[in-house]
Design a protein around this motif. Structure first.
Motif, short mmCIF file in Angstrom:
data_model
loop_
_atom_site.label_atom_id
_atom_site.label_comp_id
_atom_site.label_asym_id
_atom_site.label_seq_id
_atom_site.Cartn_x
_atom_site.Cartn_y
_atom_site.Cartn_z
N ALA B 2 0.83 -1.19 0.00
CA ALA B 2 0.00 0.00 0.00
C ALA B 2 0.87 1.24 0.00
N GLY B 3 0.37 2.26 -0.65
CA GLY B 3 1.07 3.54 -0.66
C GLY B 3 0.59 4.39 0.47
N VAL B 4 0.88 5.69 0.38
CA VAL B 4 0.42 6.65 1.37
C VAL B 4 -1.06 6.91 1.12
N SER B 5 -1.84 6.85 2.16
CA SER B 5 -3.26 7.14 2.00
C SER B 5 -3.64 8.35 2.85
N GLN B 6 -4.62 9.09 2.36
CA GLN B 6 -5.08 10.28 3.05
C GLN B 6 -6.61 10.28 3.08
N SER B 7 -7.13 10.84 4.14
CA SER B 7 -8.58 10.98 4.23
C SER B 7 -8.93 12.26 4.97
N PRO B 8 -10.09 12.88 4.63
CA PRO B 8 -10.92 12.52 3.49
C PRO B 8 -10.28 12.96 2.18
N SER B 9 -10.85 12.54 1.06
CA SER B 9 -10.36 12.98 -0.24
C SER B 9 -10.72 14.44 -0.48
N ASN B 10 -11.91 14.78 -0.07
CA ASN B 10 -12.41 16.15 -0.21
C ASN B 10 -13.10 16.55 1.07
N LYS B 11 -12.96 17.83 1.40
CA LYS B 11 -13.61 18.36 2.60
C LYS B 11 -14.10 19.76 2.30
N VAL B 12 -15.39 19.97 2.50
CA VAL B 12 -15.95 21.31 2.39
C VAL B 12 -16.40 21.72 3.78
N THR B 13 -15.96 22.89 4.21
CA THR B 13 -16.31 23.34 5.54
C THR B 13 -16.65 24.81 5.52
N GLU B 14 -17.26 25.25 6.58
CA GLU B 14 -17.60 26.67 6.70
C GLU B 14 -16.49 27.40 7.44
N LYS B 15 -16.30 28.61 7.06
CA LYS B 15 -15.31 29.46 7.72
C LYS B 15 -15.54 29.44 9.23
N GLY B 16 -14.46 29.27 9.97
CA GLY B 16 -14.53 29.26 11.42
C GLY B 16 -14.58 27.88 12.05
N PRO B 107 -2.62 10.89 -2.19
CA PRO B 107 -3.44 11.56 -3.20
C PRO B 107 -3.91 12.95 -2.78
N GLY B 108 -3.72 13.29 -1.51
CA GLY B 108 -4.10 14.62 -1.06
C GLY B 108 -5.53 14.71 -0.56
N THR B 109 -5.76 15.74 0.24
CA THR B 109 -7.11 16.13 0.66
C THR B 109 -7.37 17.51 0.11
N ARG B 110 -8.46 17.63 -0.67
CA ARG B 110 -8.82 18.93 -1.22
C ARG B 110 -9.76 19.61 -0.23
N LEU B 111 -9.31 20.70 0.35
CA LEU B 111 -10.09 21.43 1.35
C LEU B 111 -10.65 22.69 0.74
#
Lengths: 113, 114
Positions: B2-16, B107-111
């Motif tokens: 297995a390679g490097v894994s990251q979670s979550p793949s994508n995260k949408v959050t509100e300011k603050g 693969p990164g987490t897109r925030l």
């Protein structure tokens, strides 16, 4: 920041042609690595060349290093559509923080089928 | 393996709001790195862990950012009170020894902070 500077910023070629991209850096290095990034996500290591090496090959990739000019080039021969990606160079240095990889903005390569 | 894994793949959050990003390095890799990549930019170094040594936090942009690593395994990057300028892809990498050799990236987490 002691990042490498890639040139050109963007390159568009036809499938089958060769692609050359360049990297310049500012101070003496220990080694220099090239990475590829698809679709703005994880980077994949392509090749590492040490400061005492002048040329290195890996499959269709050829990397040269000219320490007198503080520059490196990456040549991709017989390009394929799958080579479309951004390419980054990462010089590494001696001293504090030497484990850090510092990347420039990369060269965005488009290979047209 | 297995390679490097990251979670979550994508995260949408509100300011603050606070967010926590996770990285699982390659088993046996003693060095772990966090980077941030803003749209169209290169990578910014954030933090480096090497074995049991004190981490190098010199790249963390503000005290809202913190990271932990449990031994030589999982790492979490926490961003408190997120701001819109925190929107980026957060990349984790690991390497065997942390001595300028190849780094293996997840693969990164897109925030996205709204």
């Amino acid at each position: 920041s002691q990042q490498g500077e890639e040139d050109p910023q963007a390159l568009s070629i036809q499938e089958g042609e060769n692609a050359t991209m360049n990297c310049s850096y500012k101070t003496s290095i220990n080694n220099l690595q090239w990475y590829r990034q698809n679709s703005g996500r994880g980077l994949v290591h392509l090749i590492l060349i040490r400061s005492n090496e002048r040329e290195k090959h890996s499959g269709r990739l050829r990397v040269t290093l000219d320490t007198s000019k503080k520059s490196s080039s990456l040549l991709i021969t017989a390009s394929r559509a799958a080579d479309t990606a951004s390419y980054f160079c990462a010089p590494t240095y001696s001293g504090a923080g030497s484990y850090q990889l510092t990347f420039g903005k990369g060269t965005k390569l488009s290979v047209i089928p | 393996g297995a390679g490097v894994s990251q979670s979550p793949s994508n995260k949408v959050t509100e300011k603050g709001k606070d967010v926590e990003l996770r990285c699982d390095p390659i088993s046996g890799h003693t060095a772990l790195y966090w980077y941030r990549q803003r749209l169209g930019q290169g990578l910014e170094f954030l933090i480096y862990f090497q074995g049991n040594s004190a981490p190098d936090k010199s790249g963390l942009p503000s005290d809202r950012f913190s990271a932990e690593r449990t031994g030589e395994s999982v790492s979490t990057l926490t961003i408190q009170r997120t701001q819109q300028e925190d929107s980026a892809v957060y990349l984790c990498a690991s390497s065997l020894l942390g001595t300028q050799e190849t780094q293996y990236f997840g693969p990164g987490t897109r925030l996205l902070v709204l």
